[in-house]
Design a protein around this motif. Structure first.
Motif, PDB file in Angstrom:
ATOM      1  N   UNK A   1       0.846  -1.183   0.000  1.00  0.00           N
ATOM      2  CA  UNK A   1       0.000   0.000   0.000  1.00  0.00           C
ATOM      3  C   UNK A   1       0.883   1.235   0.000  1.00  0.00           C
ATOM      4  N   UNK A   2       0.549   2.207  -0.827  1.00  0.00           N
ATOM      5  CA  UNK A   2       1.314   3.453  -0.898  1.00  0.00           C
ATOM      6  C   UNK A   2       0.399   4.630  -0.591  1.00  0.00           C
ATOM      7  N   UNK A   3       0.840   5.482   0.341  1.00  0.00           N
ATOM      8  CA  UNK A   3       0.130   6.705   0.706  1.00  0.00           C
ATOM      9  C   UNK A   3       1.132   7.847   0.748  1.00  0.00           C
ATOM     10  N   UNK A   4       0.681   9.110   0.576  1.00  0.00           N
ATOM     11  CA  UNK A   4       1.602  10.234   0.770  1.00  0.00           C
ATOM     12  C   UNK A   4       2.078  10.270   2.212  1.00  0.00           C
ATOM     13  N   UNK A   5       3.298  10.765   2.430  1.00  0.00           N
ATOM     14  CA  UNK A   5       3.812  10.836   3.796  1.00  0.00           C
ATOM     15  C   UNK A   5       3.014  11.810   4.652  1.00  0.00           C
ATOM     16  N   UNK A   6       2.583  12.914   4.026  1.00  0.00           N
ATOM     17  CA  UNK A   6       1.846  13.929   4.772  1.00  0.00           C
ATOM     18  C   UNK A   6       0.635  14.396   3.976  1.00  0.00           C
ATOM     19  N   UNK A   7      -0.324  14.950   4.689  1.00  0.00           N
ATOM     20  CA  UNK A   7      -1.520  15.530   4.074  1.00  0.00           C
ATOM     21  C   UNK A   7      -2.035  16.612   5.003  1.00  0.00           C
ATOM     22  N   UNK A   8      -2.892  17.476   4.455  1.00  0.00           N
ATOM     23  CA  UNK A   8      -3.507  18.534   5.245  1.00  0.00           C
ATOM     24  C   UNK A   8      -4.960  18.186   5.496  1.00  0.00           C
ATOM     25  N   UNK A   9      -5.434  18.539   6.688  1.00  0.00           N
ATOM     26  CA  UNK A   9      -6.797  18.208   7.086  1.00  0.00           C
ATOM     27  C   UNK A   9      -7.843  18.749   6.108  1.00  0.00           C
ATOM     28  N   UNK A  10      -7.528  19.838   5.447  1.00  0.00           N
ATOM     29  CA  UNK A  10      -8.502  20.441   4.541  1.00  0.00           C
ATOM     30  C   UNK A  10      -8.406  19.966   3.105  1.00  0.00           C
ATOM     31  N   UNK A  11      -7.589  18.956   2.826  1.00  0.00           N
ATOM     32  CA  UNK A  11      -7.409  18.486   1.441  1.00  0.00           C
ATOM     33  C   UNK A  11      -8.674  17.856   0.875  1.00  0.00           C
ATOM     34  N   UNK A  12      -9.514  17.306   1.727  1.00  0.00           N
ATOM     35  CA  UNK A  12     -10.758  16.691   1.247  1.00  0.00           C
ATOM     36  C   UNK A  12     -10.639  15.204   1.017  1.00  0.00           C
TER      37      UNK A  12
END
Length: 224
Positions: free
Chosen positions: A77-88
């Motif tokens: 499984x591949x996910x981005x290392x980081x994300x922002x709460x408002x990305x949707x």
């Protein structure tokens, strides 16, 4: 009563063409023949239908059996290392170590996603080794700092894959003061507000200060 049987996927499950429920009886048994198809196709859902065409008032019945694959693969499984709460949404990719012979349904177990708990599924098409997906992720409007969201991809009897993403809080810890731009000395008492762009899990005591108490006085503090 002659009951006709039909499997919608004979490559996975074979049933007799019909079975007889004896007069005065409620049921009859029949054999289910599970096929070894030597294909890498994960768990397949097969629908078994039963009907009596000669009896128009007797409704057909259906049920589903899930046939687990004994050919195995490894999921990653591949996910981005980081994300922002408002990305949707948070986008990811699930992959398998071998090429799928048929469509493979992969279960995704979600932990730490706002307003989305439990599981969802993604399909890796036959002839492919991966599929992309997106998980909805909403803004919770709380000052709760960064959090970790985790997804585990699984197919029965296969090696599961797990990945995590660090989701940063998008609430800015800044107080907003709203008061009239102008006031007359004869106005007496006016109203003002102090607010935060989010919610705290506890009461917040805000200290107030006027740099010219000969013109304007305010209470020492206010509770949000």
């Amino acid at each position: 009563l002659i009951v006709r049987l039909r499997s919608d996927d004979p490559s996975e499950l074979i049933v007799p063409e019909s079975v007889v429920i004896p007069a005065g009886a409620f049921s009859a048994s029949f054999d289910l023949i599970i096929q070894e198809d030597a294909m890498l196709d994960g768990t397949q859902s097969v629908t078994l239908a039963a009907s009596v065409p000669e009896e128009a008032d007797l409704k057909a019945g259906k049920t589903v059996i899930r046939v687990t694959d004994n050919e195995t693969a490894v999921l990653t499984l591949s996910l981005p290392e980081t994300a922002d709460e408002g990305d949707g949404v948070i986008a990811g990719t699930v992959a398998m170590s071998e090429i799928a012979d048929e469509d493979v349904v992969v279960s995704l177990d979600l932990q730490g996603f706002e307003n989305f708990t439990g599981s969802m599924t993604v399909v890796i098409p036959g002839g492919e080794t991966f599929s992309e997906f997106a998980v909805p992720f909403s803004d919770d409007l709380e000052f709760d700092g960064s959090k970790t969201a985790t997804i585990t991809a699984s197919v029965e009897n296969w090696a599961s894959g797990t990945a995590s993403v660090s989701v940063s809080d998008n609430e800015i810890p800044e107080l907003l003061i709203t008061i009239p731009e102008n006031a007359a000395e004869t106005d007496g008492v006016l109203s003002g507000t102090v607010s935060i762009p989010g919610t705290f899990p506890r009461d917040v005591t805000v200290t107030l200060f006027s740099d010219d108490t000969s013109e304007v006085t305010v209470p020492e503090s206010v509770l949000i």
